[in-house]
Design an enzyme around this catalytic site. Structure first.
Site, PDB file in Angstrom:
ATOM      1  N   SER A 150       0.838  -1.193   0.000  1.00  0.00           N
ATOM      2  CA  SER A 150       0.000   0.000   0.000  1.00  0.00           C
ATOM      3  C   SER A 150       0.885   1.260   0.000  1.00  0.00           C
ATOM      4  O   SER A 150       1.745   1.406  -0.861  1.00  0.00           O
ATOM      5  CB  SER A 150      -0.958  -0.030   1.190  1.00  0.00           C
ATOM      6  N   ARG A 217     -12.084   7.261   9.397  1.00  0.00           N
ATOM      7  CA  ARG A 217     -11.495   5.924   9.465  1.00  0.00           C
ATOM      8  C   ARG A 217     -12.452   4.877   8.910  1.00  0.00           C
ATOM      9  O   ARG A 217     -12.034   3.957   8.195  1.00  0.00           O
ATOM     10  CB  ARG A 217     -11.128   5.587  10.907  1.00  0.00           C
ATOM     11  N   ASP A 311      -8.683  -6.534  -4.701  1.00  0.00           N
ATOM     12  CA  ASP A 311      -8.287  -5.186  -4.267  1.00  0.00           C
ATOM     13  C   ASP A 311      -8.868  -4.162  -5.235  1.00  0.00           C
ATOM     14  O   ASP A 311      -8.443  -4.062  -6.378  1.00  0.00           O
ATOM     15  CB  ASP A 311      -6.757  -5.102  -4.233  1.00  0.00           C
ATOM     16  N   HIS A 344      -8.017  -5.051  -0.365  1.00  0.00           N
ATOM     17  CA  HIS A 344      -6.721  -4.388  -0.240  1.00  0.00           C
ATOM     18  C   HIS A 344      -5.926  -4.908   0.949  1.00  0.00           C
ATOM     19  O   HIS A 344      -4.697  -5.009   0.893  1.00  0.00           O
ATOM     20  CB  HIS A 344      -6.939  -2.881  -0.120  1.00  0.00           C
ATOM     21  N   ASP A 345      -6.612  -5.240   2.028  1.00  0.00           N
ATOM     22  CA  ASP A 345      -5.929  -5.708   3.238  1.00  0.00           C
ATOM     23  C   ASP A 345      -5.342  -7.105   3.109  1.00  0.00           C
ATOM     24  O   ASP A 345      -4.733  -7.605   4.062  1.00  0.00           O
ATOM     25  CB  ASP A 345      -6.886  -5.679   4.427  1.00  0.00           C
TER      26      ASP A 345
END
EC number: 2.3.1.31
Length: 371
Positions: A150, A217, A311, A344-345
């Protein structure tokens, strides 16, 4: 085996650095942690780059009472991917953050007050410029590898283009040569959430603007997930405590976002969140060059790229654009598309999927003695 208790270290550079904006940021403090032992010729050092809200606390615990280990603990330690019996592993907190390195929450020595919004806009390249000084002060001329996912991958891109003679290899995961309009839009909405919290006070708050930062967040967290992972984890389930016809009743996914948003407030500074979001949005590997090809022409180290199928923040096509450019230039590059439902994680959650490939790649770099 995990690493044992680790302690955060720091260096202060009194002369600071000249930023891409032309401003001088001085002095700067850089917080970092190390794992393993640097060998006699300083050829076994691996720099790991953290993502947006990460820290230098990569692995292990900082005290016996810590309830959570570092953010990538699963891959660092004796016998693990980043084997601390072999490698000297370094992770530093980027400037602009709030975990020990100089950022907007730091005291401006000229005023004796927090920088807040007088802190200069920084870039990913500025972060790496500061890291280069840290590496030199640790007595390391050439890193065996730089590795990051990232925003950490963006920092790694800067290492391979700005300091090609200072690295022997690089591993890049779930990253992009430049954030897309979609990614910038999500960050913009997150910023507005903070700006519109009346307790933010244009950055001059005494206490974190909790509602704005929690919402920011939560917005960001959605981009780290995928539809498939959210379906599997939450489906359309209501919270057991909330009735379907309760106006304020929540789906399980809402409760999850609420928890992640508000728990984040206690550990991260709102202004740092904004400054790092700005750095992400500004990033373009070709900045200062005529093209990406001109930037990548400087690359001399073998590279290993990973993208993850689900992602949607930095989708595989963005990695493939870089890989294609590098191959046309005749650079030594591997590319692996990992099938994953974690979005993405995935680079943080599914290390088993890429660790054997990275181990082989690092073994080859190590066998060459970091040359």
């Amino acid at each position: 085996m995990s690493v044992s208790i680790v302690r955060e270290q720091s260096i202060t550079i009194s002369d600071g650095i000249r930023l891409d904006s032309g401003r001088i940021l001085a002095p700067i403090t850089i917080a970092y942690e190390t794992y393993g032992t640097l060998n006699t010729d300083a050829s076994n050092a691996i720099l790991v780059e953290h993502a947006w809200t990460g820290s230098a606390h990569l692995a292990g615990k900082q005290s016996e009472n810590d309830t959570k280990p570092g953010w990538w603990d699963a891959i660092v330690g004796p016998g693990r991917l980043l084997d601390t019996d072999r490698y000297f592993v370094i992770c530093s907190n980027v400037i602009g953050s709030c975990f020990g390195s100089t950022g907007p929450a730091s005291i401006n020595p000229k005023t004796g007050k927090r920088y807040n919004l007088t802190f200069p806009v920084i870039t990913i390249r500025d972060m790496v410029r500061a890291q280069k000084l840290l590496i030199e002060m640790l007595g390391i001329r050439r890193l065996l590898s730089v590795m990051g996912g990232s925003m950490g991958g963006m920092q790694t891109l800067e290492w391979i283009t700005q300091y090609p003679d200072a690295i022997a290899s690089a591993v890049l995961l779930a990253t992009t040569p430049r954030p897309s309009p979609l990614a910038i839009s999500m960050n913009a909405i997150a910023r507005w959430s903070i700006f519109n919290d009346p307790t933010w006070r244009k950055g001059e708050y005494k206490n974190n603007p909790k509602d704005g930062l929690a919402l920011a967040r939560a917005i960001g967290h959605i981009t780290f997930l995928s539809d498939e992972s959210m379906q599997a984890k939450f489906g359309r389930k209501f919270s057991a405590r909330d009735g379907q016809f309760d106006f304020f009743g929540q789906f399980e996914v809402e409760r999850y976002l609420d928890y992640n948003g508000y728990s984040f407030v206690s550990r991260f500074d709102a202004n740092s969140f904004l400054y790092l979001a700005k750095a992400l949005d500004l990033y373009d590997v070709s900045w200062g060059y005529e093209s990406m090809a001109e930037a990548f022409a400087r690359v001399s180290a073998p590279l290993q790229f990973f993208a993850f199928s689900s992602d949607w923040l930095y989708p595989p096509g963005q990695t493939e654009e870089m890989v294609s450019c590098l191959r046309k230039l005749g650079k030594e590059v591997e590319y692996h598309l990992i099938s994953s439902s974690y979005g993405h994680d995935a680079f943080l959650l599914e290390h088993e999927a890429f660790s054997p490939l990275v181990k082989r790649f690092l073994d080859a770099a190590y066998a060459k003695g970091g040359q």
